[in-house]
Write a protein that holds these residues in place. Structure first.
Motif, PDB file in Angstrom:
ATOM      1  N   ALA A 133       0.827  -1.206   0.000  1.00 26.56           N
ATOM      2  CA  ALA A 133       0.000   0.000   0.000  1.00 26.56           C
ATOM      3  C   ALA A 133       0.863   1.258   0.000  1.00 26.56           C
ATOM      4  CB  ALA A 133      -0.930  -0.005   1.210  1.00 26.56           C
ATOM      5  N   TYR A 134       1.968   1.212   0.746  1.00 27.97           N
ATOM      6  CA  TYR A 134       2.881   2.365   0.769  1.00 27.97           C
ATOM      7  C   TYR A 134       3.437   2.652  -0.624  1.00 27.97           C
ATOM      8  CZ  TYR A 134       7.158   5.018   1.618  1.00 27.97           C
ATOM      9  OH  TYR A 134       8.145   5.966   1.566  1.00 27.97           O
ATOM     10  N   ILE A 135       3.755   1.591  -1.372  1.00 28.18           N
ATOM     11  CA  ILE A 135       4.352   1.768  -2.693  1.00 28.18           C
ATOM     12  C   ILE A 135       3.400   2.472  -3.640  1.00 28.18           C
ATOM     13  CG2 ILE A 135       5.140   0.523  -4.746  1.00 28.18           C
ATOM     14  CD1 ILE A 135       6.433  -1.507  -2.924  1.00 28.18           C
ATOM     15  N   PHE A 136       2.111   2.041  -3.669  1.00 30.27           N
ATOM     16  CA  PHE A 136       1.238   2.697  -4.647  1.00 30.27           C
ATOM     17  C   PHE A 136       0.657   4.009  -4.131  1.00 30.27           C
ATOM     18  CE2 PHE A 136      -1.800  -0.688  -3.010  1.00 30.27           C
ATOM     19  CZ  PHE A 136      -2.690   0.162  -2.357  1.00 30.27           C
ATOM     20  N   ILE A 137       0.587   4.220  -2.820  1.00 27.65           N
ATOM     21  CA  ILE A 137       0.118   5.511  -2.311  1.00 27.65           C
ATOM     22  C   ILE A 137       1.161   6.600  -2.549  1.00 27.65           C
ATOM     23  CG2 ILE A 137      -0.447   6.779  -0.200  1.00 27.65           C
ATOM     24  CD1 ILE A 137      -1.833   4.271   0.812  1.00 27.65           C
ATOM     25  N   HIS A 138       2.441   6.230  -2.458  1.00 27.74           N
ATOM     26  CA  HIS A 138       3.530   7.194  -2.667  1.00 27.74           C
ATOM     27  C   HIS A 138       4.103   7.104  -4.080  1.00 27.74           C
ATOM     28  CE1 HIS A 138       3.326   7.044   1.713  1.00 27.74           C
ATOM     29  NE2 HIS A 138       3.996   8.184   1.738  1.00 27.74           N
ATOM     30  N   GLY A 139       3.367   6.523  -5.017  1.00 32.37           N
ATOM     31  CA  GLY A 139       3.879   6.363  -6.368  1.00 32.37           C
ATOM     32  C   GLY A 139       4.150   7.667  -7.080  1.00 32.37           C
ATOM     33  N   LEU A 141       5.472  10.220  -5.641  1.00 30.47           N
ATOM     34  CA  LEU A 141       6.593  10.866  -4.966  1.00 30.47           C
ATOM     35  C   LEU A 141       7.897  10.089  -5.131  1.00 30.47           C
ATOM     36  CD1 LEU A 141       4.830  11.788  -1.594  1.00 30.47           C
ATOM     37  CD2 LEU A 141       5.073  13.206  -3.642  1.00 30.47           C
ATOM     38  N   THR A 142       7.821   8.783  -5.097  1.00 30.66           N
ATOM     39  CA  THR A 142       9.007   7.933  -5.131  1.00 30.66           C
ATOM     40  C   THR A 142       8.840   6.852  -6.197  1.00 30.66           C
ATOM     41  OG1 THR A 142       8.069   6.507  -3.418  1.00 30.66           O
ATOM     42  CG2 THR A 142       9.488   8.312  -2.689  1.00 30.66           C
ATOM     43  N   PRO A 143       9.920   6.193  -6.600  1.00 33.37           N
ATOM     44  CA  PRO A 143       9.790   5.101  -7.572  1.00 33.37           C
ATOM     45  C   PRO A 143       8.826   4.028  -7.067  1.00 33.37           C
ATOM     46  CG  PRO A 143      12.085   5.727  -7.339  1.00 33.37           C
ATOM     47  CD  PRO A 143      11.334   6.481  -6.287  1.00 33.37           C
ATOM     48  N   GLY A 144       7.977   3.574  -7.947  1.00 33.95           N
ATOM     49  CA  GLY A 144       6.955   2.598  -7.579  1.00 33.95           C
ATOM     50  C   GLY A 144       5.641   2.983  -8.228  1.00 33.95           C
ATOM     51  N   GLY A 145       4.554   2.465  -7.692  1.00 34.96           N
ATOM     52  CA  GLY A 145       3.246   2.798  -8.237  1.00 34.96           C
ATOM     53  C   GLY A 145       2.272   1.660  -8.096  1.00 34.96           C
ATOM     54  N   GLY A 146       1.195   1.731  -8.871  1.00 38.66           N
ATOM     55  CA  GLY A 146       0.119   0.772  -8.746  1.00 38.66           C
ATOM     56  C   GLY A 146       0.510  -0.644  -9.108  1.00 38.66           C
ATOM     57  N   PHE A 147       1.224  -0.817 -10.209  1.00 41.35           N
ATOM     58  CA  PHE A 147       1.595  -2.167 -10.630  1.00 41.35           C
ATOM     59  C   PHE A 147       2.574  -2.798  -9.638  1.00 41.35           C
ATOM     60  CE2 PHE A 147       0.036  -0.358 -14.567  1.00 41.35           C
ATOM     61  CZ  PHE A 147      -0.669  -1.416 -15.115  1.00 41.35           C
ATOM     62  N   GLN A 148       3.573  -2.051  -9.212  1.00 44.67           N
ATOM     63  CA  GLN A 148       4.554  -2.589  -8.280  1.00 44.67           C
ATOM     64  C   GLN A 148       3.916  -2.897  -6.922  1.00 44.67           C
ATOM     65  OE1 GLN A 148       4.814   0.093 -10.128  1.00 44.67           O
ATOM     66  NE2 GLN A 148       6.781   0.204 -11.160  1.00 44.67           N
ATOM     67  N   GLY A 149       3.106  -1.963  -6.417  1.00 45.00           N
ATOM     68  CA  GLY A 149       2.440  -2.197  -5.145  1.00 45.00           C
ATOM     69  C   GLY A 149       1.474  -3.363  -5.204  1.00 45.00           C
ATOM     70  N   GLY A 150       0.759  -3.510  -6.328  1.00 46.60           N
ATOM     71  CA  GLY A 150      -0.150  -4.634  -6.479  1.00 46.60           C
ATOM     72  C   GLY A 150       0.573  -5.970  -6.469  1.00 46.60           C
ATOM     73  N   VAL A 151       1.751  -6.020  -7.090  1.00 39.34           N
ATOM     74  CA  VAL A 151       2.541  -7.254  -7.096  1.00 39.34           C
ATOM     75  C   VAL A 151       3.009  -7.598  -5.686  1.00 39.34           C
ATOM     76  CG1 VAL A 151       4.696  -8.295  -7.902  1.00 39.34           C
ATOM     77  CG2 VAL A 151       3.264  -7.007  -9.490  1.00 39.34           C
ATOM     78  N   ALA A 218      -5.429  13.915  -8.705  1.00 45.73           N
ATOM     79  CA  ALA A 218      -6.032  12.596  -8.499  1.00 45.73           C
ATOM     80  C   ALA A 218      -5.073  11.442  -8.751  1.00 45.73           C
ATOM     81  CB  ALA A 218      -7.255  12.449  -9.411  1.00 45.73           C
ATOM     82  N   ILE A 219      -3.791  11.734  -9.010  1.00 41.23           N
ATOM     83  CA  ILE A 219      -2.838  10.667  -9.317  1.00 41.23           C
ATOM     84  C   ILE A 219      -2.715   9.647  -8.185  1.00 41.23           C
ATOM     85  CG2 ILE A 219      -0.382  10.187  -9.680  1.00 41.23           C
ATOM     86  CD1 ILE A 219      -0.209  12.576 -11.475  1.00 41.23           C
ATOM     87  N   PRO A 220      -2.574  10.061  -6.904  1.00 41.82           N
ATOM     88  CA  PRO A 220      -2.484   9.051  -5.845  1.00 41.82           C
ATOM     89  C   PRO A 220      -3.731   8.169  -5.755  1.00 41.82           C
ATOM     90  CG  PRO A 220      -1.797  11.204  -5.034  1.00 41.82           C
ATOM     91  CD  PRO A 220      -2.421  11.426  -6.369  1.00 41.82           C
ATOM     92  N   ILE A 221      -4.904   8.744  -6.000  1.00 45.13           N
ATOM     93  CA  ILE A 221      -6.137   7.954  -5.931  1.00 45.13           C
ATOM     94  C   ILE A 221      -6.185   6.953  -7.076  1.00 45.13           C
ATOM     95  CG2 ILE A 221      -8.654   8.084  -5.878  1.00 45.13           C
ATOM     96  CD1 ILE A 221      -8.410  10.927  -4.863  1.00 45.13           C
ATOM     97  N   ILE A 222      -5.823   7.405  -8.271  1.00 50.99           N
ATOM     98  CA  ILE A 222      -5.819   6.500  -9.423  1.00 50.99           C
ATOM     99  C   ILE A 222      -4.829   5.367  -9.214  1.00 50.99           C
ATOM    100  CG2 ILE A 222      -5.191   6.336 -11.865  1.00 50.99           C
ATOM    101  CD1 ILE A 222      -6.353   9.085 -12.291  1.00 50.99           C
ATOM    102  N   TYR A 223      -3.638   5.690  -8.727  1.00 51.75           N
ATOM    103  CA  TYR A 223      -2.635   4.648  -8.509  1.00 51.75           C
ATOM    104  C   TYR A 223      -3.070   3.680  -7.405  1.00 51.75           C
ATOM    105  CZ  TYR A 223       1.700   4.588 -11.161  1.00 51.75           C
ATOM    106  OH  TYR A 223       2.645   4.360 -12.115  1.00 51.75           O
ATOM    107  N   SER A 224      -3.818   4.167  -6.423  1.00 49.08           N
ATOM    108  CA  SER A 224      -4.324   3.276  -5.378  1.00 49.08           C
ATOM    109  C   SER A 224      -5.300   2.265  -5.968  1.00 49.08           C
ATOM    110  CB  SER A 224      -4.996   4.093  -4.272  1.00 49.08           C
ATOM    111  OG  SER A 224      -4.073   4.951  -3.628  1.00 49.08           O
ATOM    112  N   PHE A 225      -6.186   2.726  -6.833  1.00 45.32           N
ATOM    113  CA  PHE A 225      -7.127   1.802  -7.469  1.00 45.32           C
ATOM    114  C   PHE A 225      -6.407   0.825  -8.402  1.00 45.32           C
ATOM    115  CE2 PHE A 225     -10.509   5.167  -6.712  1.00 45.32           C
ATOM    116  CZ  PHE A 225     -11.118   4.445  -5.699  1.00 45.32           C
ATOM    117  N   VAL A 226      -5.383   1.315  -9.099  1.00 46.45           N
ATOM    118  CA  VAL A 226      -4.597   0.418  -9.952  1.00 46.45           C
ATOM    119  C   VAL A 226      -3.912  -0.650  -9.105  1.00 46.45           C
ATOM    120  CG1 VAL A 226      -2.620   0.278 -11.502  1.00 46.45           C
ATOM    121  CG2 VAL A 226      -4.261   2.118 -11.784  1.00 46.45           C
ATOM    122  N   GLY A 227      -3.345  -0.249  -7.959  1.00 37.34           N
ATOM    123  CA  GLY A 227      -2.687  -1.207  -7.087  1.00 37.34           C
ATOM    124  C   GLY A 227      -3.640  -2.256  -6.553  1.00 37.34           C
ATOM    125  N   LEU A 228      -4.833  -1.838  -6.134  1.00 37.27           N
ATOM    126  CA  LEU A 228      -5.827  -2.803  -5.644  1.00 37.27           C
ATOM    127  C   LEU A 228      -6.264  -3.748  -6.754  1.00 37.27           C
ATOM    128  CD1 LEU A 228      -8.028  -0.482  -3.389  1.00 37.27           C
ATOM    129  CD2 LEU A 228      -6.390  -2.218  -2.641  1.00 37.27           C
TER     130      LEU A 228
END
Length: 243
Positions: A133-139, A141-151, A218-228
């Motif tokens: 969750a930290y990875i895609f919420i902070h996608g 700001l830092t390297p990472g994002g929805g796909f990485q956090g979801g994995v 809305a980028i953090p929200i979108i990445y959160s949904f992508v991660g889930l």
């Protein structure tokens, strides 16, 4: 001998085909106009400290939506193939008493693995979920994002399944999370179309202060949904393969 000779000839021909491309490669001395636009606008226009996220979520957001759709299609295909294979196997062999007893034991939660593995996985599982969750919420700001956090989230569920073969995951819950995440993702894209300049335009929410969690529209929200969505899809594949 002939087989090895053919392999060597094929490798040599491939090398001759690729060599002109490799020989003419030269490093770029400056950014292309499109790359320069992304590098300049990612921070000023979108408020994202991570330019990769700005490109993936907004500038080429339709491509990202297509990637999530491909993953959904792969998940559905795996589920259909495995169910069809299991059905054919049951029709040919039938269920035996021993298989039923094993199934009953698994439903009861019995595991053939060690207590240390089961206890360790139970302790690590929430930490893995938090890290994902930290990875895609902070996608943004830092390297990472929805796909990485979801994995990472899916790897936590893989740890649980590996530690306890009798554990069952709810297919309905996974499907609900997957479907709702995808629906909200598309819904946010449509809000950008209505309230901003276009589909998946994230500036319909305040950009906030650069470097803060609540920033980049809305980028953090979108990445959160992508991660889930990615996490639930991959977990669904693992559960299907385990069965």
């Amino acid at each position: 001998m002939i087989k090895r000779l053919l392999i060597l000839v094929a490798i040599a021909l491939f090398g001759l085909m690729v060599w002109p491309l490799v020989a003419t490669i030269a490093p770029f001395s400056e950014l292309t106009p499109l790359a320069a636009r992304y590098a300049e606008g990612g921070t000023s226009d979108l408020g994202a400290a991570n330019l990769v996220t700005a490109v993936v979520v907004t500038y080429r957001g339709l491509d990202t939506l297509g990637e999530v759709t491909v993953l959904f299609a792969a998940t559905a295909g795996v589920g259909v193939l495995l169910r069809r294979g299991a059905r054919s196997k049951d029709e040919l062999s039938g269920a035996t008493d021993s298989e039923e007893s094993i199934s009953d034991g698994r439903q009861a939660g019995h595991s053939p693995f060690s207590e240390i593995l089961s206890t360790g996985s139970a302790a690590l599982f929430p930490l893995v979920l938090m890290f994902g969750a930290y990875i895609f919420i902070h996608g943004h700001l830092t390297p990472g994002g929805g796909f990485q956090g979801g994995v990472v989230i899916a790897s936590g569920f893989a740890l649980l399944l590996a530690a306890n073969s009798g554990r069952r995951l709810s297919h309905g819950v996974l499907l609900a999370v997957e479907s709702l995440s995808g629906a909200f993702y598309v819904g946010l894209g449509l809000l950008g179309l209505v309230l901003a300049a276009g589909f998946l335009d994230t500036t319909f929410l305040p950009l906030g202060r650069l470097g803060q969690v609540f920033s980049a529209g809305a980028i953090p929200i979108i990445y959160s949904f992508v991660g889930l969505k990615v996490g639930s899809e991959l977990t669904n594949i693992l559960e299907s393969l385990r069965k």
